[in-house]
Write a protein that holds these residues in place. Structure first.
Motif, mmCIF file in Angstrom:
data_model
loop_
_atom_site.group_PDB
_atom_site.id
_atom_site.type_symbol
_atom_site.label_atom_id
_atom_site.label_comp_id
_atom_site.label_asym_id
_atom_site.label_seq_id
_atom_site.Cartn_x
_atom_site.Cartn_y
_atom_site.Cartn_z
ATOM 1 N N ILE A 188 135.147 -83.504 -86.630
ATOM 2 C CA ILE A 188 135.109 -82.156 -87.978
ATOM 3 C C ILE A 188 134.557 -82.594 -89.299
ATOM 4 C CG2 ILE A 188 137.728 -80.919 -89.943
ATOM 5 C CD1 ILE A 188 139.183 -80.985 -86.866
ATOM 6 N N ALA A 189 134.773 -83.664 -89.485
ATOM 7 C CA ALA A 189 134.477 -83.945 -90.835
ATOM 8 C C ALA A 189 132.744 -83.693 -91.182
ATOM 9 C CB ALA A 189 134.732 -84.832 -91.555
ATOM 10 N N LEU A 190 132.091 -84.641 -89.985
ATOM 11 C CA LEU A 190 130.818 -84.786 -89.741
ATOM 12 C C LEU A 190 130.185 -82.530 -89.902
ATOM 13 C CD1 LEU A 190 130.288 -86.262 -87.841
ATOM 14 C CD2 LEU A 190 129.427 -87.368 -89.827
ATOM 15 N N THR A 191 130.693 -82.313 -88.913
ATOM 16 C CA THR A 191 130.620 -80.341 -88.835
ATOM 17 C C THR A 191 130.176 -79.763 -90.790
ATOM 18 O OG1 THR A 191 131.794 -80.093 -87.043
ATOM 19 C CG2 THR A 191 130.882 -78.054 -88.533
ATOM 20 N N LEU A 192 131.408 -80.570 -91.483
ATOM 21 C CA LEU A 192 131.843 -79.278 -92.553
ATOM 22 C C LEU A 192 130.919 -80.647 -93.429
ATOM 23 C CD1 LEU A 192 135.489 -79.890 -93.240
ATOM 24 C CD2 LEU A 192 134.015 -77.763 -92.852
ATOM 25 N N LEU A 193 130.539 -81.557 -92.796
ATOM 26 C CA LEU A 193 129.642 -82.498 -94.236
ATOM 27 C C LEU A 193 128.331 -82.093 -94.108
ATOM 28 C CD1 LEU A 193 130.618 -86.031 -94.581
ATOM 29 C CD2 LEU A 193 130.484 -84.543 -96.388
ATOM 30 N N PHE A 194 127.615 -81.292 -92.875
ATOM 31 C CA PHE A 194 125.870 -80.696 -92.304
ATOM 32 C C PHE A 194 125.904 -79.357 -93.097
ATOM 33 C CE2 PHE A 194 126.071 -83.371 -87.963
ATOM 34 C CZ PHE A 194 125.833 -84.694 -89.013
ATOM 35 N N SER A 195 127.684 -78.710 -93.357
ATOM 36 C CA SER A 195 126.995 -76.697 -93.484
ATOM 37 C C SER A 195 127.046 -77.626 -94.909
ATOM 38 C CB SER A 195 128.482 -75.987 -92.535
ATOM 39 O OG SER A 195 129.729 -76.780 -92.963
ATOM 40 N N TRP A 196 127.732 -78.242 -95.297
ATOM 41 C CA TRP A 196 127.819 -78.434 -96.945
ATOM 42 C C TRP A 196 129.248 -77.663 -97.909
ATOM 43 C CZ3 TRP A 196 127.464 -83.501 -98.582
ATOM 44 C CH2 TRP A 196 127.707 -83.820 -100.163
ATOM 45 N N SER A 197 129.854 -77.473 -96.727
ATOM 46 C CA SER A 197 131.595 -76.804 -97.361
ATOM 47 C C SER A 197 132.065 -77.779 -97.209
ATOM 48 C CB SER A 197 131.511 -75.548 -96.121
ATOM 49 O OG SER A 197 131.229 -75.853 -95.100
ATOM 50 N N TYR A 198 133.057 -76.959 -98.006
ATOM 51 C CA TYR A 198 134.489 -77.706 -97.889
ATOM 52 C C TYR A 198 134.237 -79.422 -97.930
ATOM 53 C CZ TYR A 198 135.531 -73.197 -96.876
ATOM 54 O OH TYR A 198 136.457 -71.918 -96.971
ATOM 55 N N VAL A 199 133.540 -79.994 -98.758
ATOM 56 C CA VAL A 199 133.537 -81.530 -98.298
ATOM 57 C C VAL A 199 134.784 -82.279 -98.859
ATOM 58 C CG1 VAL A 199 132.025 -83.632 -99.902
ATOM 59 C CG2 VAL A 199 130.910 -80.781 -99.467
ATOM 60 N N ASP A 200 135.079 -81.791 -99.757
ATOM 61 C CA ASP A 200 136.564 -82.537 -100.517
ATOM 62 C C ASP A 200 137.793 -82.632 -98.837
ATOM 63 O OD1 ASP A 200 137.006 -79.786 -100.179
ATOM 64 O OD2 ASP A 200 138.869 -79.691 -101.220
ATOM 65 N N VAL A 201 137.839 -81.478 -98.361
ATOM 66 C CA VAL A 201 138.087 -81.165 -96.949
ATOM 67 C C VAL A 201 138.023 -83.148 -95.873
ATOM 68 C CG1 VAL A 201 139.089 -80.507 -94.737
ATOM 69 C CG2 VAL A 201 139.249 -78.835 -97.348
ATOM 70 N N ALA A 202 136.303 -82.327 -95.856
ATOM 71 C CA ALA A 202 135.508 -83.444 -95.325
ATOM 72 C C ALA A 202 135.715 -85.075 -95.314
ATOM 73 C CB ALA A 202 133.881 -83.586 -95.298
ATOM 74 N N VAL A 203 136.088 -85.226 -96.413
ATOM 75 C CA VAL A 203 136.564 -86.455 -96.952
ATOM 76 C C VAL A 203 138.110 -86.923 -96.314
ATOM 77 C CG1 VAL A 203 137.179 -87.990 -99.238
ATOM 78 C CG2 VAL A 203 134.821 -86.598 -98.746
ATOM 79 N N ARG A 204 138.614 -86.071 -97.168
ATOM 80 C CA ARG A 204 140.136 -85.893 -96.582
ATOM 81 C C ARG A 204 140.527 -86.623 -95.114
ATOM 82 N NH1 ARG A 204 143.629 -80.856 -95.870
ATOM 83 N NH2 ARG A 204 141.387 -81.318 -93.517
ATOM 84 N N ASP A 205 140.151 -85.322 -94.068
ATOM 85 C CA ASP A 205 139.653 -85.547 -92.725
ATOM 86 C C ASP A 205 139.198 -87.285 -91.849
ATOM 87 O OD1 ASP A 205 140.527 -82.983 -92.298
ATOM 88 O OD2 ASP A 205 139.199 -82.281 -91.166
ATOM 89 N N LEU A 206 137.976 -87.456 -93.058
ATOM 90 C CA LEU A 206 137.673 -88.898 -92.983
ATOM 91 C C LEU A 206 139.019 -90.123 -93.098
ATOM 92 C CD1 LEU A 206 133.340 -89.033 -93.811
ATOM 93 C CD2 LEU A 206 134.554 -88.550 -91.477
#
Length: 124
Positions: free
Chosen positions: A87-105
């Motif tokens: 999930i985090a990688l998907t969000l990072l690749f689209s560069w959206s909801y980066v805060d959520v991506a960091v939280r998920d990591l």
């Protein structure tokens, strides 16, 4: 086993068991949030069905992962950890909801920690 280690394992087990189940169920109701907003436009266009249908499929996977943590903690924790990284990688690749991506990591690290704590010492 050290009482503090047992307490941490138990807290993590129920956190990573119950939260995915609740989040998975919410994919059907959208009470907590509109989950389809987390799907990038490009990915949504590739789907052969509505984004809400995709999120319901994700919900089923999350419910199964949560149940797995509660019943087979070590395996389930590895599954949840991998799922959160995806999930985090998907969000990072689209560069959206980066805060959520960091939280998920961060949550993935905690789930991985639960898996490692569960090796050879199942929670009773």
């Amino acid at each position: 086993m050290n009482a503090n280690v047992h307490l941490v394992k138990t807290l993590l087990k129920y956190t990573f068991g119950l939260v995915p189940i609740v989040a998975g169920l919410d994919k059907f109701t959208n009470i907590l949030t509109d989950w389809s907003q987390y799907i990038s436009e490009g990915f949504a266009e590739m789907l052969p069905f509505e984004p809400s249908t995709f999120m319901m499929i994700v919900g089923v996977i999350e419910i199964i992962a949560g149940i797995l943590v509660l019943t087979k903690t070590q395996i389930g924790a590895y599954v949840v950890s991998a799922w959160l990284v995806a999930i985090a990688l998907t969000l990072l690749f689209s560069w959206s909801y980066v805060d959520v991506a960091v939280r998920d990591l961060v949550m993935a690290i905690a789930a991985f920690s639960l898996a490692k704590l569960s090796e050879g010492n199942p929670i009773k």
